[in-house]
Design an enzyme around this catalytic site. Structure first.
Site, mmCIF file in Angstrom:
data_model
loop_
_atom_site.group_PDB
_atom_site.id
_atom_site.type_symbol
_atom_site.label_atom_id
_atom_site.label_comp_id
_atom_site.label_asym_id
_atom_site.label_seq_id
_atom_site.Cartn_x
_atom_site.Cartn_y
_atom_site.Cartn_z
ATOM 1 N N ASP A 192 1.451 2.576 3.442
ATOM 2 C CA ASP A 192 0.865 3.939 3.242
ATOM 3 C C ASP A 192 1.330 5.255 3.324
ATOM 4 O O ASP A 192 1.151 6.212 3.817
ATOM 5 C CB ASP A 192 -0.311 4.019 4.379
ATOM 6 C CG ASP A 192 -1.571 5.138 4.106
ATOM 7 O OD1 ASP A 192 -1.614 5.296 2.929
ATOM 8 O OD2 ASP A 192 -1.982 5.427 5.022
ATOM 9 N N HIS A 232 0.994 -1.409 -0.039
ATOM 10 C CA HIS A 232 0.067 0.033 0.153
ATOM 11 C C HIS A 232 1.002 1.184 -0.049
ATOM 12 O O HIS A 232 1.657 1.462 0.955
ATOM 13 C CB HIS A 232 -0.842 0.039 1.125
ATOM 14 C CG HIS A 232 -1.810 1.178 1.378
ATOM 15 N ND1 HIS A 232 -3.203 0.977 1.603
ATOM 16 C CD2 HIS A 232 -1.563 2.516 1.187
ATOM 17 C CE1 HIS A 232 -3.677 2.210 1.784
ATOM 18 N NE2 HIS A 232 -2.886 3.297 1.443
ATOM 19 N N HIS A 285 1.467 5.450 -1.730
ATOM 20 C CA HIS A 285 0.791 6.590 -2.647
ATOM 21 C C HIS A 285 2.205 7.260 -3.199
ATOM 22 O O HIS A 285 2.996 7.775 -2.470
ATOM 23 C CB HIS A 285 0.205 7.591 -1.651
ATOM 24 C CG HIS A 285 -1.018 7.025 -1.226
ATOM 25 N ND1 HIS A 285 -2.253 7.091 -1.586
ATOM 26 C CD2 HIS A 285 -1.151 6.356 -0.035
ATOM 27 C CE1 HIS A 285 -3.075 6.553 -0.758
ATOM 28 N NE2 HIS A 285 -2.419 6.060 0.175
ATOM 29 N N HIS A 321 -4.365 -0.472 6.291
ATOM 30 C CA HIS A 321 -3.936 0.491 7.270
ATOM 31 C C HIS A 321 -4.851 -0.031 8.649
ATOM 32 O O HIS A 321 -5.398 1.148 8.887
ATOM 33 C CB HIS A 321 -3.633 1.864 6.884
ATOM 34 C CG HIS A 321 -4.855 2.276 5.764
ATOM 35 N ND1 HIS A 321 -6.268 2.323 6.224
ATOM 36 C CD2 HIS A 321 -4.691 3.233 4.930
ATOM 37 C CE1 HIS A 321 -6.819 3.157 5.385
ATOM 38 N NE2 HIS A 321 -5.785 3.345 4.431
ATOM 39 N N HIS A 371 -10.470 1.007 2.085
ATOM 40 C CA HIS A 371 -10.437 2.166 3.283
ATOM 41 C C HIS A 371 -11.508 2.003 4.024
ATOM 42 O O HIS A 371 -12.531 2.386 3.827
ATOM 43 C CB HIS A 371 -10.109 3.560 2.715
ATOM 44 C CG HIS A 371 -9.759 4.613 3.748
ATOM 45 N ND1 HIS A 371 -8.569 5.147 3.564
ATOM 46 C CD2 HIS A 371 -10.377 5.056 4.650
ATOM 47 C CE1 HIS A 371 -8.732 5.981 4.587
ATOM 48 N NE2 HIS A 371 -9.835 5.888 5.341
ATOM 49 N N LYS A 396 -9.487 -0.349 -5.396
ATOM 50 C CA LYS A 396 -9.802 0.297 -4.122
ATOM 51 C C LYS A 396 -10.812 0.886 -3.979
ATOM 52 O O LYS A 396 -11.242 1.769 -4.725
ATOM 53 C CB LYS A 396 -8.359 1.200 -3.971
ATOM 54 C CG LYS A 396 -8.413 1.896 -2.725
ATOM 55 C CD LYS A 396 -7.836 1.128 -1.533
ATOM 56 C CE LYS A 396 -7.824 2.097 -0.109
ATOM 57 N NZ LYS A 396 -6.863 2.808 -0.141
HETATM 58 C C1 NCD Z 1 -3.285 9.028 2.059
HETATM 59 C C2 NCD Z 1 -2.993 10.020 1.035
HETATM 60 O O1 NCD Z 1 -2.441 11.101 1.273
HETATM 61 O O2 NCD Z 1 -3.259 9.990 0.082
HETATM 62 N N1 NCD Z 1 -3.644 9.829 3.521
HETATM 63 C C3 NCD Z 1 -3.523 8.880 4.640
HETATM 64 O O3 NCD Z 1 -3.957 9.557 5.537
HETATM 65 N N2 NCD Z 1 -3.457 7.597 4.769
HETATM 66 C C4 NCD Z 1 -4.857 8.342 1.882
HETATM 67 C C5 NCD Z 1 -5.258 7.229 2.383
HETATM 68 O O4 NCD Z 1 -4.576 6.069 2.245
HETATM 69 O O5 NCD Z 1 -6.069 7.112 3.258
HETATM 70 ZN ZN ZN Z 2 -3.088 4.930 1.835
#
Ligand code: NCD
Ligand code: ZN
Length: 355
Positions: A250, A15, A17, A178, A140, A103
């Protein structure tokens, strides 16, 4: 204290970003040098909802991975599950090896979730098609009901939105992303088809760290870090050897200006020290012999991916004299704060053999 050495199979991040443009260029190399597989979250603006968009994004990620990327680094692309998603396109993308999963974001729950949904079961036809084709659903799991206390929202979503799906479509493979509370741990333990990803920050921080000694916006993420009891339960699950739990960082970079603001952006950038933080926690809990399962084996097994035959060697130094960087600056001058520098004072790692 003597030096400690641990060898593990190459780890995966289930996971992450990576964003786009200059931010992607700045952050992708950390993930690409550390992890073999990286499951790429689709919450760009606009979201990644088609196979063509996922393929183009994968190309941009590979171009940004940098010269030191692992040769086996593989971005695994995920589509954003909403009304724009076309099931036939998704299944074609899966068959072509472009798309890994889908997702679901409850609209309004987190960063770039405005395109998300209000009812998971409302996507029943898509979920049934995914179950039939063996495509995993990543969730999520956080209620957006304003009447529900923030710290109870994972449990509320699981009870009212996710459990009905898990029970009515039992062939669907699901990942609770998460995990932040025992409610997340419980649904995973109670259902064989459900796995759970766990982050470095939910493993090592609690809401007292977040709020008690001056509010720390760099620890703000969704789902919001919960109580010390919940953290201990999550850490116990991750270090237990239970194959249903696996590592998903995450890692979610935001500009410093968005983190140090009146309304703080949710997300913690942890990719540079993702291995160091989890190694230190497993060391503290006397569980280093279970680290490989958590970061390298369990996720691969859950998703039916071959385990890595390459090795990464982690070393805990006898001293903590190193000063790890605590932020990075992108090519367009944006500063991003890095989570986990304390663990990086102690730990280093190197890939040993690639295959
Ligand atoms: C993530 C993001 O910034 O894209 N933020 C977070 O707080 N985890 C999005 C997510 O996974 O919820
Ligand atoms: Zn995330």
């Amino acid at each position: 204290m003597n030096e400690i050495t641990v060898d593990i199979a190459a780890p995966d991040d289930w996971h992450v970003h990576l964003r786009d443009d200059e931010m992607l260029d700045a952050v992708a190399p950390f993930t690409a040098t550390t992890f073999r597989h990286a499951v790429i979250m689709p919450n760009l603006v606009p979201p990644v909802t088609s196979t063509a968009a996922a393929a183009a994004y994968r190309d941009r990620i590979l171009a940004a991975a940098g010269p030191d990327a692992r040769p086996d680094f593989t971005p695994m692309m995920v589509l954003y599950l909403n009304d724009q998603l076309d099931v036939a396109d998704m299944l074609a993308g899966v068959a072509d090896g472009v798309v890994f999963g889908a997702k679901y974001y409850p609209a309004g729950a987190t960063t770039n979730s405005a395109a998300g949904g209000s009812s998971l079961l409302g996507h029943r036809a898509t979920l049934e098609a995914m179950a039939a084709a063996g495509v995993p659903l990543l969730v999520h799991a956080e209620s957006t009901d304003p009447a529900i206390d923030l710290f109870d929202r994972e449990a509320h979503f699981i009870e009212h939105q996710l459990l009905p799906v898990v029970e009515q479509i039992p062939e669907l493979r699901v990942t609770v992303e998460h995990i932040s509370t025992r409610a997340g741990l419980d649904i995973v333990r109670d259902h064989r088809q459900v796995g759970g990803s766990i982050t470095p920050h939910h493993l090592t921080c609690d809401r007292t760290d977040l709020l008690a000694n001056g509010m720390r916006p760099h620890l703000y993420c969704k789902p919001v870090i919960n109580s010390a009891d919940e953290r201990r339960a999550i850490a116990a699950a991750a270090t237990s050897g239970d194959p249903s739990f696996f590592y998903g960082t995450d890692s979610a970079p935001h500009p410093l200006s968005a983190k140090e603001a009146a309304k703080v952006a949710a997300g913690i950038f942890n990719a540079p020290y993702a291995l160091e933080v989890v190694a230190e926690l497993f060391h503290e809990l006397d569980a280093l012999d279970r680290l490989e399962g958590f970061v390298s084996h369990h996720g691969a097994d859950h998703y039916g991916v071959e385990r890595s035959s390459a090795t990464v060697r982690l070393t805990r130094r006898a001293d903590d004299a190193v000063e790890p960087a605590e932020s990075l600056v992108t090519a367009d001058g944006t500063e991003v704060r890095i989570f986990g520098a304390d663990a990086a004072r102690r730990w280093t790692w190197e890939p040993l053999g690639m295959s």
